[in-house]
Write a protein that holds these residues in place. Structure first.
Motif, mmCIF file in Angstrom:
data_model
loop_
_atom_site.group_PDB
_atom_site.id
_atom_site.type_symbol
_atom_site.label_atom_id
_atom_site.label_comp_id
_atom_site.label_asym_id
_atom_site.label_seq_id
_atom_site.Cartn_x
_atom_site.Cartn_y
_atom_site.Cartn_z
ATOM 1 N N ARG A 180 14.930 124.766 11.269
ATOM 2 C CA ARG A 180 14.619 126.130 11.687
ATOM 3 C C ARG A 180 13.296 126.593 11.073
ATOM 4 N N GLU A 181 13.115 126.297 9.805
ATOM 5 C CA GLU A 181 11.876 126.685 9.129
ATOM 6 C C GLU A 181 10.683 125.924 9.695
ATOM 7 N N ARG A 182 10.879 124.643 9.949
ATOM 8 C CA ARG A 182 9.802 123.835 10.543
ATOM 9 C C ARG A 182 9.465 124.336 11.939
ATOM 10 N N LEU A 183 10.474 124.735 12.698
ATOM 11 C CA LEU A 183 10.261 125.232 14.060
ATOM 12 C C LEU A 183 9.297 126.417 14.058
ATOM 13 N N ILE A 184 9.528 127.371 13.187
ATOM 14 C CA ILE A 184 8.657 128.544 13.140
ATOM 15 C C ILE A 184 7.255 128.149 12.693
ATOM 16 N N GLN A 185 7.166 127.312 11.689
ATOM 17 C CA GLN A 185 5.857 126.885 11.183
ATOM 18 C C GLN A 185 5.052 126.175 12.265
ATOM 19 N N GLU A 186 5.685 125.242 12.974
ATOM 20 C CA GLU A 186 4.972 124.481 13.999
ATOM 21 C C GLU A 186 4.650 125.339 15.222
ATOM 22 N N ALA A 187 5.543 126.259 15.570
ATOM 23 C CA ALA A 187 5.278 127.151 16.698
ATOM 24 C C ALA A 187 4.053 128.015 16.410
ATOM 25 N N GLU A 188 3.983 128.536 15.208
ATOM 26 C CA GLU A 188 2.843 129.381 14.845
ATOM 27 C C GLU A 188 1.554 128.565 14.753
ATOM 28 N N ALA A 189 1.677 127.309 14.331
ATOM 29 C CA ALA A 189 0.492 126.443 14.271
ATOM 30 C C ALA A 189 -0.036 126.137 15.671
ATOM 31 N N LYS A 190 0.866 126.060 16.668
ATOM 32 C CA LYS A 190 0.451 125.748 18.037
ATOM 33 C C LYS A 190 -0.204 126.937 18.724
ATOM 34 N N PHE A 191 0.441 128.098 18.656
ATOM 35 C CA PHE A 191 0.004 129.232 19.461
ATOM 36 C C PHE A 191 -0.266 130.515 18.677
ATOM 37 N N GLY A 192 0.185 130.583 17.425
ATOM 38 C CA GLY A 192 0.033 131.810 16.650
ATOM 39 C C GLY A 192 1.376 132.452 16.369
ATOM 40 N N PRO A 193 1.371 133.594 15.679
ATOM 41 C CA PRO A 193 2.615 134.269 15.290
ATOM 42 C C PRO A 193 3.506 134.603 16.486
ATOM 43 N N ILE A 194 4.809 134.595 16.252
ATOM 44 C CA ILE A 194 5.794 134.830 17.305
ATOM 45 C C ILE A 194 5.914 136.323 17.609
ATOM 46 N N ASP A 195 5.711 136.675 18.871
ATOM 47 C CA ASP A 195 5.903 138.055 19.325
ATOM 48 C C ASP A 195 7.288 138.261 19.934
ATOM 49 N N GLY A 211 6.184 138.762 10.260
ATOM 50 C CA GLY A 211 4.982 138.678 11.084
ATOM 51 C C GLY A 211 4.956 139.742 12.155
ATOM 52 N N MET A 212 6.098 140.012 12.768
ATOM 53 C CA MET A 212 6.169 141.073 13.773
ATOM 54 C C MET A 212 5.808 142.416 13.148
ATOM 55 N N ARG A 213 6.338 142.665 11.972
ATOM 56 C CA ARG A 213 6.061 143.930 11.287
ATOM 57 C C ARG A 213 4.565 144.066 10.986
ATOM 58 N N GLU A 214 3.952 143.009 10.542
ATOM 59 C CA GLU A 214 2.516 143.033 10.231
ATOM 60 C C GLU A 214 1.672 143.357 11.461
ATOM 61 N N ARG A 215 2.128 142.870 12.643
ATOM 62 C CA ARG A 215 1.355 143.074 13.865
ATOM 63 C C ARG A 215 1.768 144.334 14.620
ATOM 64 N N GLY A 216 2.709 145.083 14.050
ATOM 65 C CA GLY A 216 3.065 146.369 14.637
ATOM 66 C C GLY A 216 4.185 146.347 15.645
ATOM 67 N N GLY A 217 4.917 145.224 15.748
ATOM 68 C CA GLY A 217 6.063 145.213 16.647
ATOM 69 C C GLY A 217 6.419 143.831 17.154
ATOM 70 N N GLY A 218 7.520 143.763 17.894
ATOM 71 C CA GLY A 218 7.978 142.495 18.449
ATOM 72 C C GLY A 218 9.279 142.688 19.200
ATOM 73 N N ASP A 229 12.127 151.343 12.907
ATOM 74 C CA ASP A 229 10.887 151.973 12.460
ATOM 75 C C ASP A 229 9.708 151.006 12.446
ATOM 76 N N ASP A 230 9.990 149.718 12.561
ATOM 77 C CA ASP A 230 8.930 148.706 12.594
ATOM 78 C C ASP A 230 8.493 148.378 14.014
ATOM 79 N N ASN A 231 9.060 149.105 14.993
ATOM 80 C CA ASN A 231 8.695 148.889 16.396
ATOM 81 C C ASN A 231 9.128 147.506 16.894
#
Length: 272
Positions: A86-101, A144-151, A197-199
């Motif tokens: 699960r942890e690798r999945l998020i890391q590799e997904a973000e490496a391919k396309f960027g943070p998950i929205d 990451g969603m919180r940092e970018r203002g929502g998700g 509150d984090d949108n």
């Protein structure tokens, strides 16, 4: 497959979507629907290539389907029963396309066995994949969603999460499956309140009965149930709408696909 092209400038342009259980059935359809509105899609499952499973459908086919229609997609093979995967999945997904929205928790593993006969190993596996994996993946993407203002987080449930009603009939061993889906729904509404509150929107789509390879292997479509089968496009459309709606007004919902679309006044789009 309909002869439809991806709208690269669609409403989801610039967003990254991760969909689990995406090698076939509902997960594959959700990938296609999100991609055709411009999202970059990461498809994940255990079945990457032909021969990885006895069921039809692979991650390679899901990604190829999107690519041929002009979309952007990649796959990551992962076993959601394993925390490290699960942890690798998020890391590799973000490496391919960027943070998950957009996170769509669709993966499931299901056994229909009466409670008195249910093996502990299978019970723990179902809870790990259908309850804790969505919980853990959400933990991993929320910062990451919180940092970018929502998700957007969409969890896939089932009418099995509803309480059985009188007169009771001897079931086919779906109690544990129902437990998993009920827990997933309560997690959804609880998390929705925590991240409001984090949108960040957190919702459930409950598909009903859909003709997928997984449903077929369990023999869930028969003479008594065939009239209740719902086109897969309804589920994909409902997920798209919840993964693109206003997080302040469309969150904490437990929606059944068809009535939800009727509420919005939309019909499901054909899929690429």
């Amino acid at each position: 497959m309909a002869d439809i092209r991806v709208n690269s400038d669609g409403p989801l342009k610039g967003r990254v979507a991760l969909v689990t259980g995406a090698s076939r059935g509902i997960g594959e359809a959700i990938c296609a629907r999100l991609a055709q509105e411009g999202a970059k899609v990461v498809a994940s499952a255990r079945t990457a290539e032909s021969g990885d499973s006895r069921l039809p459908g692979t991650l390679t086919e899901t990604v190829d389907r999107i690519g041929k229609a002009g979309g952007q997609a990649a796959f990551i093979k992962a076993d959601l029963a394993l925390a490290a995967d699960r942890e690798r999945l998020i890391q590799e997904a973000e490496a391919k396309f960027g943070p998950i929205d957009i996170l769509v928790n669709n993966a499931a593993i299901t056994y229909f066995i009466p409670v008195e006969e249910f093996p502990e190993k299978r019970f723990k596996l179902m809870m790990e994949v259908q309850v804790y994996a969505p919980f853990h993946l959400s933990q991993l993407v929320i910062p990451g969603m919180r940092e970018r203002g929502g998700g957007w987080i969409v969890n896939i449930s089932s009418p099995a999460g509803l309480h059985p009603k009188m007169p009771f009939q001897r079931g086919r061993g779906g109690t544990v499956y129902g437990m998993c889906k009920a827990a997933l729904e309560r997690f959804t509404t609880g998390l929705a309140s925590e991240v409001y509150d984090d949108n960040i929107a957190v919702n459930v789509v409950s598909p009903g009965l859909v003709d997928t390879p997984g449903v077929a292997v369990h023999g869930l479509i028969n003479e008594n149930s065939k009239d209740r089968v719902q086109p897969i496009e309804y589920i994909a459309e409902a997920v798209y709408r919840l993964a693109s709606g206003d997080p302040k007004s469309m969150t904490g919902r437990i929606d059944y696909a068809e009535p939800f679309l009727k509420e919005l006044g939309v019909k499901p789009a054909e899929l690429v």
